[in-house]
Write an enzyme that holds these catalytic residues in place. Structure first.
Site, PDB file in Angstrom:
ATOM      1  CD  GLU A 163       2.019   3.449 -46.804  1.00 25.58           C
ATOM      2  OE1 GLU A 163       1.993   2.087 -47.449  1.00 25.58           O
ATOM      3  OE2 GLU A 163       3.024   3.929 -45.689  1.00 25.58           O
ATOM      4  CG  ASP A 211       4.597   1.643 -43.268  1.00 31.17           C
ATOM      5  OD1 ASP A 211       5.535   1.080 -42.741  1.00 31.17           O
ATOM      6  OD2 ASP A 211       5.396   2.753 -44.306  1.00 31.17           O
ATOM      7  CG  HIS A 246       3.629  11.900 -48.363  1.00 36.04           C
ATOM      8  ND1 HIS A 246       3.454  11.788 -46.710  1.00 36.04           N
ATOM      9  CD2 HIS A 246       5.078  10.650 -48.368  1.00 36.04           C
ATOM     10  CE1 HIS A 246       4.944  11.438 -46.255  1.00 36.04           C
ATOM     11  NE2 HIS A 246       4.780  10.514 -47.131  1.00 36.04           N
ATOM     12  CD  GLU A 276       4.528   6.661 -43.891  1.00 32.55           C
ATOM     13  OE1 GLU A 276       5.071   7.761 -43.771  1.00 32.55           O
ATOM     14  OE2 GLU A 276       4.677   5.665 -44.543  1.00 32.55           O
ATOM     15  CE  LYS A 326       8.510   4.323 -42.996  1.00 33.46           C
ATOM     16  NZ  LYS A 326       7.607   5.297 -43.431  1.00 33.46           N
TER      17      LYS A 326
END
Length: 427
Positions: free
Chosen positions: A211, A243, A143, A209, A263
């Site tokens: 995760e 996320d 990533h 995202e 975020k």
């Protein structure tokens, strides 16, 4: 302690082989119903085992769980239970395993089963822990390399520090929500590359995202450090983690201090916490680290885990398409290294804190953990079976992440974490 991971163990509850929650798993969570209120529970097959009800029948009375038992099983989070310590977690998990085994009759009377077992489809799952602190790492080399190629020099994609320290930032704990909670598209400042000035409005580059996150199970005092060989003693278990990220807001604001409003509008976690003990059979070595880390981050044993991961994208009114499949074992920096580095300056840990891995991407085009990578910053749109295209997420899209380990015929799963995108609020 009995081998709770033995593949030969069977439960008297009928559990399909594709279930994430066999007797070898027994993850912890918190549910709520109108009749029962809030209860701590263990997942088994399609059911949640109500730990408060189990305690009321006296099945934990000989365990050393302290004066807070059985009230600790009626909380809105796992925090107080986790704070009892690893011996207590293991004692409860071992007793639950005994009660659920095929040759144990203790829970099988109609009265006891009616009080102790409830179908997961009939409860509302709550956020399993209340994190006072949340750290998000950046620990997938695939990533980090992809992002560096897109935004910086492709020939020098990784920043000079990346291979030396687990990069991370402190995120917003208050906006972490449980799976099934809708996510509203954030407003914010963004600036197009050819624009003279920024504008304010809904993000046009909303992303997920993929995760995982670990839950701190044992705190530390301010000023103390945690050596690598003891880092996993401070980890209770793992959850899936999304996320959510607004890439256009993020790219305008992150210099010089890093992620902020791009975020903090929402992150989603799965409701069941799978313990490190349940994951022990799936422990693997991580990637070779070159150059070798400094001594305080240097591994001797295997600290990565073989966890299969996938992301499903479902536009409103359309079927789901799996857009990514990858594996947690690709992570360059392990959870133990992340925790040790976090505490290396004396930063104190608190029970219930969350530490997210950062986006998990693999080495192939179908193993990328974000739309930013899958559509390569919008230059290669993802084409869905319906013919629709996605550069980033649209309103009404539902993103679902799943994860599981599997060997010797045993599947240890995490359930799923999902969320649906709502339109931005009118400002």
């Amino acid at each position: 302690m009995a081998n709770l991971n033995d593949p030969a163990l069977r439960s008297w509850i009928d559990i399909p082989p594709t279930s994430d929650f066999p007797i070898q798993n027994l993850p912890f969570g918190v549910f709520e119903t109108e009749e029962r209120g809030t209860r701590l529970a263990v997942a088994i097959g399609d059911y949640a085992l109500d730990l408060y009800a189990v305690a009321q029948f006296g099945f934990f009375s000989d365990l050393d769980l302290g004066p807070k038992m059985p009230k600790v099983f009626r909380r809105r989070t796992l925090n107080q239970f986790i704070a009892l310590g690893r011996p207590a977690w293991r004692a409860v998990r071992e007793r639950v395993s005994e009660l659920l085994r095929h040759d144990n009759e203790a829970l099988r009377s109609d009265e006891v089963m009616r009080e102790c077992l409830v179908r997961q489809s009939e409860v509302r799952m709550l956020r399993p822990v209340k994190p006072n602190n949340y750290t998000d790492f950046y620990s997938s080399i695939e990533h980090a390399t992809n992002v560096g190629m897109m935004f910086r020099d492709p020939a020098n994609a990784l920043l000079p520090n990346w291979r030396h320290i687990p990069i991370g930032y402190h995120g917003r704990a208050s906006s972490i929500v449980v799976s099934g909670t809708d996510i509203r598209r954030p407003n914010g400042q963004r600036k197009a590359p050819d624009a003279d000035a920024p504008t304010f409005g809904p993000s046009q580059q909303l992303d997920f995202e993929l995760e995982m996150a670990f839950v701190v199970g044992k705190g530390s005092a301010l000023g103390d450090t945690i050596p690598l060989q003891y880092a996993e003693d401070h980890i209770f278990g793992l959850v899936l983690f999304n996320d959510w990220s607004a890439r256009d807001i993020q790219s305008w604001e992150y210099v010089p201090l890093g992620p902020f409003l791009g975020k903090s509008f929402g992150s989603s976690i799965s409701p069941w916490v799978v313990t490190l003990d349940a994951l022990e059979p799936f422990r693997v070595a991580g990637p070779v680290q070159e150059p070798e880390p400094l001594l305080y981050l240097r591994h001797v044993n295997a600290h990565n885990f073989d966890i299969n991961l996938e992301v499903g994208l479902q536009p409103e009114g359309s079927p789901e398409t799996v857009v990514s499949r990858t594996n947690f074992q690709h992570m360059y920096w392990s959870m133990a290294q992340q925790l040790t580095h976090q505490s290396s300056n004396g930063c104190n840990l608190e029970v219930g804190d969350l530490y997210a891995s950062g986006t998990i991407s693999g080495p192939t085009p179908d193993s990328l953990g974000s739309m930013l990578e899958l559509a390569w910053r919008g230059t290669r749109p993802v084409v869905l079976p319906t013919g629709e295209e996605r550069k980033f997420l649209h309103d009404g899209d539902t993103v679902t992440m799943r994860g599981y380990c599997e060997n010797n015929g045993i599947r240890i799963g995490f359930g799923e974490v999902n969320g649906t995108i709502l339109p931005a609020s009118v400002s």
